[in-house]
Design a protein around this motif. Structure first.
Motif, PDB file in Angstrom:
ATOM      1  N   ASP A   1      -0.848   3.678   6.898  1.00 28.08           N
ATOM      2  CA  ASP A   1      -2.136   4.019   7.064  1.00 28.08           C
ATOM      3  C   ASP A   1      -2.423   3.130   8.425  1.00 28.08           C
ATOM      4  OD1 ASP A   1      -4.886   3.985   7.532  1.00 28.08           O
ATOM      5  OD2 ASP A   1      -5.131   4.232   5.177  1.00 28.08           O
ATOM      6  N   SER A   2      -3.003   3.643   9.505  1.00 27.97           N
ATOM      7  CA  SER A   2      -2.841   3.270  10.761  1.00 27.97           C
ATOM      8  C   SER A   2      -4.215   2.387  10.870  1.00 27.97           C
ATOM      9  CB  SER A   2      -2.921   4.080  12.035  1.00 27.97           C
ATOM     10  OG  SER A   2      -4.169   5.289  11.979  1.00 27.97           O
ATOM     11  N   ARG A   3      -5.077   2.669  10.058  1.00 32.73           N
ATOM     12  CA  ARG A   3      -6.497   1.805   9.983  1.00 32.73           C
ATOM     13  C   ARG A   3      -6.041   0.436   9.476  1.00 32.73           C
ATOM     14  NH1 ARG A   3      -9.912   5.169   6.006  1.00 32.73           N
ATOM     15  NH2 ARG A   3      -7.884   4.963   4.996  1.00 32.73           N
ATOM     16  N   PHE A   4      -4.901  -0.139   8.902  1.00 32.84           N
ATOM     17  CA  PHE A   4      -4.898  -1.203   8.247  1.00 32.84           C
ATOM     18  C   PHE A   4      -3.561  -2.093   9.024  1.00 32.84           C
ATOM     19  CE2 PHE A   4      -2.289  -3.922   5.348  1.00 32.84           C
ATOM     20  CZ  PHE A   4      -3.095  -4.708   4.711  1.00 32.84           C
ATOM     21  N   ARG A   5      -3.937  -3.349   9.029  1.00 28.64           N
ATOM     22  CA  ARG A   5      -2.966  -4.304   9.542  1.00 28.64           C
ATOM     23  C   ARG A   5      -3.007  -5.491   8.784  1.00 28.64           C
ATOM     24  NH1 ARG A   5      -4.764  -5.274  15.390  1.00 28.64           N
ATOM     25  NH2 ARG A   5      -5.929  -3.501  15.116  1.00 28.64           N
ATOM     26  N   ILE A   6      -1.839  -6.295   8.878  1.00 23.26           N
ATOM     27  CA  ILE A   6      -1.664  -7.434   8.133  1.00 23.26           C
ATOM     28  C   ILE A   6      -1.039  -8.465   8.902  1.00 23.26           C
ATOM     29  CG2 ILE A   6       0.722  -6.971   7.787  1.00 23.26           C
ATOM     30  CD1 ILE A   6      -1.440  -8.119   4.826  1.00 23.26           C
ATOM     31  N   GLY A   7      -1.875  -9.706   8.485  1.00 23.59           N
ATOM     32  CA  GLY A   7      -1.440 -11.204   8.871  1.00 23.59           C
ATOM     33  C   GLY A   7      -1.174 -12.087   7.929  1.00 23.59           C
ATOM     34  N   HIS A   8      -0.023 -12.789   8.597  1.00 25.53           N
ATOM     35  CA  HIS A   8       0.524 -13.970   7.638  1.00 25.53           C
ATOM     36  C   HIS A   8      -0.087 -15.290   7.928  1.00 25.53           C
ATOM     37  CE1 HIS A   8       4.378 -16.186   5.890  1.00 25.53           C
ATOM     38  NE2 HIS A   8       3.463 -16.066   5.207  1.00 25.53           N
ATOM     39  N   GLY A   9      -0.770 -15.889   6.796  1.00 27.28           N
ATOM     40  CA  GLY A   9      -1.402 -16.994   6.897  1.00 27.28           C
ATOM     41  C   GLY A   9      -2.665 -17.108   5.993  1.00 27.28           C
TER      42      GLY A   9
ATOM     43  N   SER B   1     -17.527  -6.361   9.657  1.00 30.44           N
ATOM     44  CA  SER B   1     -18.641  -5.928   8.786  1.00 30.44           C
ATOM     45  C   SER B   1     -18.702  -6.433   7.397  1.00 30.44           C
ATOM     46  CB  SER B   1     -18.590  -4.128   8.732  1.00 30.44           C
ATOM     47  OG  SER B   1     -18.503  -3.754   9.980  1.00 30.44           O
ATOM     48  N   GLY B   2     -17.510  -7.231   7.072  1.00 28.00           N
ATOM     49  CA  GLY B   2     -17.631  -7.750   5.684  1.00 28.00           C
ATOM     50  C   GLY B   2     -16.275  -8.168   5.436  1.00 28.00           C
ATOM     51  N   MET B   3     -16.043  -9.318   4.343  1.00 25.79           N
ATOM     52  CA  MET B   3     -14.815  -9.940   4.306  1.00 25.79           C
ATOM     53  C   MET B   3     -14.875 -10.231   2.737  1.00 25.79           C
ATOM     54  SD  MET B   3     -12.910 -13.330   5.550  1.00 25.79           S
ATOM     55  CE  MET B   3     -11.536 -14.043   5.144  1.00 25.79           C
ATOM     56  N   LEU B   4     -13.618 -10.156   2.179  1.00 25.10           N
ATOM     57  CA  LEU B   4     -13.461 -10.229   0.811  1.00 25.10           C
ATOM     58  C   LEU B   4     -12.427 -11.511   0.395  1.00 25.10           C
ATOM     59  CD1 LEU B   4     -13.613  -9.606  -2.282  1.00 25.10           C
ATOM     60  CD2 LEU B   4     -11.481  -7.882  -2.016  1.00 25.10           C
TER      61      LEU B   4
ATOM     62  N   LEU C   1     -19.176  -4.960  -0.895  1.00 24.94           N
ATOM     63  CA  LEU C   1     -18.585  -5.188   0.315  1.00 24.94           C
ATOM     64  C   LEU C   1     -18.714  -4.005   1.251  1.00 24.94           C
ATOM     65  CD1 LEU C   1     -16.642  -6.902   2.084  1.00 24.94           C
ATOM     66  CD2 LEU C   1     -14.764  -5.493   1.565  1.00 24.94           C
ATOM     67  N   VAL C   2     -18.071  -2.747   0.975  1.00 27.25           N
ATOM     68  CA  VAL C   2     -18.281  -1.748   2.263  1.00 27.25           C
ATOM     69  C   VAL C   2     -19.606  -1.119   2.386  1.00 27.25           C
ATOM     70  CG1 VAL C   2     -17.167   0.446   3.079  1.00 27.25           C
ATOM     71  CG2 VAL C   2     -15.996  -1.218   1.427  1.00 27.25           C
ATOM     72  N   VAL C   3     -20.201  -1.631   3.322  1.00 31.77           N
ATOM     73  CA  VAL C   3     -21.668  -1.061   3.502  1.00 31.77           C
ATOM     74  C   VAL C   3     -21.531  -0.050   4.665  1.00 31.77           C
ATOM     75  CG1 VAL C   3     -22.732  -2.972   2.577  1.00 31.77           C
ATOM     76  CG2 VAL C   3     -22.115  -3.005   4.928  1.00 31.77           C
ATOM     77  N   ARG C   4     -20.443  -0.092   5.557  1.00 28.72           N
ATOM     78  CA  ARG C   4     -20.520   0.875   6.625  1.00 28.72           C
ATOM     79  C   ARG C   4     -19.091   1.192   6.540  1.00 28.72           C
ATOM     80  NH1 ARG C   4     -20.835  -1.887  12.237  1.00 28.72           N
ATOM     81  NH2 ARG C   4     -20.013  -0.028  12.657  1.00 28.72           N
TER      82      ARG C   4
ATOM     83  N   ARG D   1     -12.616   3.934   0.814  1.00 21.75           N
ATOM     84  CA  ARG D   1     -13.998   4.044   1.202  1.00 21.75           C
ATOM     85  C   ARG D   1     -14.329   4.244   2.933  1.00 21.75           C
ATOM     86  NH1 ARG D   1     -16.729   1.688  -3.374  1.00 21.75           N
ATOM     87  NH2 ARG D   1     -15.589   2.429  -5.096  1.00 21.75           N
ATOM     88  N   LEU D   2     -13.253   3.976   3.417  1.00 21.23           N
ATOM     89  CA  LEU D   2     -13.416   3.796   4.995  1.00 21.23           C
ATOM     90  C   LEU D   2     -13.367   5.246   5.615  1.00 21.23           C
ATOM     91  CD1 LEU D   2     -11.833   0.637   6.011  1.00 21.23           C
ATOM     92  CD2 LEU D   2     -13.929   0.950   5.495  1.00 21.23           C
ATOM     93  N   SER D   3     -14.054   5.532   6.679  1.00 22.53           N
ATOM     94  CA  SER D   3     -13.849   6.648   7.441  1.00 22.53           C
ATOM     95  C   SER D   3     -12.678   6.533   8.251  1.00 22.53           C
ATOM     96  CB  SER D   3     -15.107   6.954   8.331  1.00 22.53           C
ATOM     97  OG  SER D   3     -15.400   6.018   9.296  1.00 22.53           O
ATOM     98  N   GLY D   4     -12.483   7.505   8.987  1.00 18.08           N
ATOM     99  CA  GLY D   4     -11.401   7.479   9.939  1.00 18.08           C
ATOM    100  C   GLY D   4     -11.555   6.407  10.983  1.00 18.08           C
ATOM    101  N   ASP D   5     -12.749   6.034  11.142  1.00 16.62           N
ATOM    102  CA  ASP D   5     -13.080   5.095  12.232  1.00 16.62           C
ATOM    103  C   ASP D   5     -13.176   3.612  11.714  1.00 16.62           C
ATOM    104  OD1 ASP D   5     -13.373   7.221  14.414  1.00 16.62           O
ATOM    105  OD2 ASP D   5     -15.385   7.360  13.618  1.00 16.62           O
TER     106      ASP D   5
END
Length: 319
Positions: free
Chosen positions: A75-83, A101-104, A23-26, A48-52
């Motif tokens: 972790d401020s890089r993450f957000r969650i959605g219900h649905g 950039s990708g979806m799992l 999945l993580v290519v960038r 696997r993700l950078s700070g950006d």
């Protein structure tokens, strides 16, 4: 889904490293975990993700959302959605993202849902006959079984469970509810076992019926069809869609969708078009992957997992 050291609740994420590797290519990209569960895949993606980089988790289950909110606060890089991941465009709009950039997608029911008798997914545990991934939505399995026409019950069990004795089972359900409405998983499991005249070796007679009802109640195949198209429409050049399925109905749908997308438009012979005019914007990445023997030994639910990956081709200048 697997829980790594230091992560929350015991949940074995199937094909964890293989899925995240594909999945993580960038490292600085924007990704979606369409089936957050208890966050096994999401935690490794964040590693696997950078700070950006950024990650959006989606799940139908309110219990998964609770875990996701805890991760988002850490972790401020993450957000969650219900649905459902079928609602991907709405979630991306809410996040202010134009593409990903990708979806799992890690399909099917999660281990915590199966292991919690109160959710009603397992015929091996006594519990209310519920089976809803989102308990806030109706109907439950019991509500549907106690009200649906016999023919509809038979069709669902046959189409989604590939159960050849679906009519016998549906008739038994209708006869039973005329006396006493079905309310527990054990009642349904025993009813199905009695209705099925020939048993499969090493397989509980209620396996196919429970699978079928769960898929129907949660609109899993409808959501998958919509979600697959939404995901590839949102992929940036070089972006990937990774899908892990656990039964033949799901895998056939994923396989055909990815195959047809990678094949491109099939035009009649003799049309005056150049080869590059019919080339697809997508390509398959590797072959279908299955769990290795040691993973299956650690997690028996991994034995039926199949992972497939498709990629939107990078821009010509990047190839």
């Amino acid at each position: 889904m697997t829980t790594r050291k230091g992560a929350a609740p015991a949940h074995l994420s199937v094909l964890l490293d293989e899925a995240v590797d594909g999945l993580v290519v960038r490292p600085d990209g924007r990704y979606v975990d369409g089936t957050f569960g208890r966050g096994g895949h999401s935690r490794l993606i964040l590693e696997r993700l950078s700070g950006d980089g950024e990650l959006l988790g989606i799940d139908k289950d309110p219990e998964a959302i609770t875990v996701g909110r805890e991760l988002a606060s850490a972790d401020s890089r993450f957000r969650i959605g219900h649905g459902s991941f079928a609602e991907l465009p709405r979630f991306l709009e809410d996040a202010g993202w134009n593409g990903i950039s990708g979806m799992l997608m890690d399909l099917g029911v999660s281990s915590p849902q199966l292991d919690d008798a109160g959710r009603g997914f397992s015929f091996m545990r006594q519990g209310p006959l519920d089976m809803r991934m989102n308990p806030e939505q109706a109907p439950s399995a019991a509500e549907w079984l106690n009200s649906a026409p016999e023919a509809e019950i038979a069709d669902v069990i046959f189409q989604y469970g590939e159960e050849r004795f679906s009519r016998r089972i549906a008739r038994a359900v209708v006869e039973q509810r005329a006396e006493t409405p079905l309310s527990t998983t054990r009642e349904l499991a025993e009813l199905v076992s009695a209705a099925v005249p020939r048993k499969e070796k090493h397989k509980h007679p209620a396996t196919r019926t429970f699978q079928a009802i769960r898929i129907f109640i949660n609109r899993e195949l409808e959501d998958l069809e919509t979600g697959l198209r939404a995901a590839v429409d949102c992929l940036e050049p070089g972006g990937r869609l990774v899908v892990i399925s656990f039964h033949s109905l799901e895998d056939r749908m994923v396989k055909r969708f990815m195959r047809d997308l990678a094949r491109g438009p099939q035009l009649p012979r003799g049309l005056p078009v150049k080869a590059d005019q019919t080339e697809s914007d997508f390509r398959l990445v590797g072959k279908a992957r299955k769990a290795e023997t040691d993973e299956v030994a650690d997690n028996v639910r991994a034995r039926s997992a199949v992972m497939r990956i498709i990629e939107r081709r990078p821009a010509k200048s990047e190839e």
